[in-house]
Design a protein around this motif. Structure first.
Motif, mmCIF file in Angstrom:
data_model
loop_
_atom_site.group_PDB
_atom_site.id
_atom_site.type_symbol
_atom_site.label_atom_id
_atom_site.label_comp_id
_atom_site.label_asym_id
_atom_site.label_seq_id
_atom_site.Cartn_x
_atom_site.Cartn_y
_atom_site.Cartn_z
ATOM 1 N N VAL A 94 -20.495 -15.544 -61.455
ATOM 2 C CA VAL A 94 -19.447 -15.242 -62.486
ATOM 3 C C VAL A 94 -20.268 -15.039 -63.871
ATOM 4 N N TYR A 95 -21.185 -15.828 -64.101
ATOM 5 C CA TYR A 95 -22.118 -15.382 -65.436
ATOM 6 C C TYR A 95 -22.370 -13.870 -65.301
ATOM 7 N N ASP A 96 -22.910 -13.745 -64.208
ATOM 8 C CA ASP A 96 -23.518 -12.234 -63.931
ATOM 9 C C ASP A 96 -22.488 -10.934 -64.245
ATOM 10 N N TRP A 97 -21.354 -11.379 -63.438
ATOM 11 C CA TRP A 97 -20.145 -10.469 -63.720
ATOM 12 C C TRP A 97 -19.845 -10.408 -65.229
ATOM 13 N N LEU A 98 -19.977 -11.507 -65.898
ATOM 14 C CA LEU A 98 -19.558 -11.482 -67.445
ATOM 15 C C LEU A 98 -20.589 -10.700 -68.123
ATOM 16 N N LEU A 99 -21.766 -10.814 -67.827
ATOM 17 C CA LEU A 99 -22.842 -9.784 -68.473
ATOM 18 C C LEU A 99 -22.522 -8.589 -68.219
ATOM 19 N N GLU A 100 -21.979 -8.253 -66.965
ATOM 20 C CA GLU A 100 -21.961 -6.863 -66.713
ATOM 21 C C GLU A 100 -20.531 -6.458 -67.401
ATOM 22 N N ALA A 101 -19.469 -7.036 -67.523
ATOM 23 C CA ALA A 101 -18.361 -6.673 -68.403
ATOM 24 C C ALA A 101 -18.594 -6.510 -69.781
ATOM 25 N N ILE A 102 -19.555 -7.435 -70.366
ATOM 26 C CA ILE A 102 -19.956 -7.260 -71.705
ATOM 27 C C ILE A 102 -20.838 -5.830 -72.019
ATOM 28 N N ILE B 170 -32.979 -8.268 -66.945
ATOM 29 C CA ILE B 170 -32.505 -6.841 -67.037
ATOM 30 C C ILE B 170 -30.758 -6.724 -67.283
ATOM 31 N N ARG B 171 -30.297 -7.690 -66.831
ATOM 32 C CA ARG B 171 -28.693 -7.604 -67.290
ATOM 33 C C ARG B 171 -28.640 -8.101 -68.623
ATOM 34 N N HIS B 172 -29.304 -9.183 -69.063
ATOM 35 C CA HIS B 172 -29.257 -9.357 -70.600
ATOM 36 C C HIS B 172 -29.709 -8.329 -71.518
ATOM 37 N N LEU B 173 -30.696 -7.661 -71.159
ATOM 38 C CA LEU B 173 -31.089 -6.268 -71.872
ATOM 39 C C LEU B 173 -30.004 -5.247 -71.696
ATOM 40 N N LYS B 174 -29.362 -5.066 -70.395
ATOM 41 C CA LYS B 174 -28.362 -4.045 -70.474
ATOM 42 C C LYS B 174 -27.073 -4.328 -71.482
ATOM 43 N N ALA B 175 -26.782 -5.702 -71.628
ATOM 44 C CA ALA B 175 -25.803 -6.216 -72.343
ATOM 45 C C ALA B 175 -25.967 -6.176 -73.760
ATOM 46 N N LEU B 176 -27.302 -6.543 -74.100
ATOM 47 C CA LEU B 176 -27.800 -6.522 -75.431
ATOM 48 C C LEU B 176 -27.769 -4.970 -76.045
ATOM 49 N N THR B 177 -28.321 -4.082 -75.251
ATOM 50 C CA THR B 177 -28.522 -2.514 -75.728
ATOM 51 C C THR B 177 -27.295 -1.788 -76.016
ATOM 52 N N THR B 178 -26.446 -2.197 -74.901
ATOM 53 C CA THR B 178 -25.186 -1.505 -75.004
ATOM 54 C C THR B 178 -24.476 -1.906 -76.380
ATOM 55 N N LEU B 179 -24.360 -3.193 -76.594
ATOM 56 C CA LEU B 179 -23.827 -3.911 -77.647
ATOM 57 C C LEU B 179 -24.465 -3.153 -79.140
ATOM 58 N N MET B 180 -25.691 -3.349 -79.125
ATOM 59 C CA MET B 180 -26.166 -2.797 -80.140
ATOM 60 C C MET B 180 -26.045 -1.213 -80.322
#
Length: 167
Positions: A13-21, A108-118
Motif C-alpha cells: 500500500v505504501y508503494d502504491w501511495l508513493l506511485e500516486a504521489i 527509486i520510488r521515493h526519488l520518483k515521487a520527490l523529483t516529480t513533486l519538485m
C-alpha cells in the motif's frame, strides 16, 4: 552470492501511495504547461537560491519542465522493472536479498515521487507568479527539496550498505 533475478517484489500500500504521489506530481507539472502555453504573460523560467525569479521567458517554456518531469517519471518507472541488474559489489545472500532489493526499489520510488513533486512546485509557482498571485517561490522550497533529496540518498545508501553486510 546468489542469482537474485528470480525475486519479484510486489507493491505494498505504501508503494502504491508513493506511485500516486509521483503521478500527481507529474500531472501537476503538465497541467500548468497546458494552461499557460498560450498565455502572453512573461513566465519565470529560473529562480535564484532565495526563490526569486531571475530569468523570464515565454509561458510555453513550462512545457520543458513538463517534459523533464515526464522523462524522470518514465525512466524511474522503467528502472523498477530492471532492478535485478542492480547488485552491489558484494552480491546478495539468501538471507538479505529481498531486504536489499526492497530498499533499492524504495529508493527509486521515493526519488520518483520527490523529483516529480519538485518539478510540480516549480511549474505551479511559475503559473502563480505569472498570474500575479505571488512574487516568488516559497522561501523554504529549494532548501527543503535539496535537504530531502540529500537525506533520502544518504538514508537509503546507508540502509542498503547495512543490509548487504548482514550475514
Amino acid at each position: 552470492p546468489m542469482d537474485n533475478k528470480k525475486f519479484i517484489l510486489h507493491r505494498t500500500v505504501y508503494d502504491w501511495l508513493l506511485e500516486a504521489i509521483a503521478f500527481l506530481g507529474m500531472a501537476s507539472t503538465v497541467i500548468p504547461a497546458c494552461y499557460m502555453g498560450k498565455s502572453a504573460n512573461p513566465t519565470p523560467v529560473h529562480f535564484n537560491f532565495r526563490g526569486e525569479p531571475d530569468a523570464w521567458g515565454n509561458a510555453s517554456e513550462l512545457e520543458h519542465l513538463a517534459i523533464i518531469s515526464i522523462i524522470f517519471y518514465i525512466l524511474l518507472t522503467a528502472i523498477e522493472f530492471v532492478y535485478p541488474i542492480f547488485n552491489s559489489l558484494t552480491g546478495s545472500t539468501e538471507k538479505n536479498v529481498l531486504l536489499v532489493k526492497r530498499a533499492q526499489i524504495r529508493l527509486i520510488r521515493h526519488l520518483k515521487a520527490l523529483t516529480t513533486l519538485m518539478t510540480a512546485n516549480l511549474a505551479v509557482s511559475s503559473l502563480l507568479i505569472s498570474a500575479g498571485k505571488t512574487s516568488n517561490l516559497a522561501p523554504y522550497a529549494l532548501p527543503l527539496s535539496m535537504a530531502l533529496l540529500t537525506g533520502l540518498l544518504i538514508y537509503y545508501i546507508l540502509k542498503i550498505y547495512r543490509l548487504h553486510n548482514k550475514t
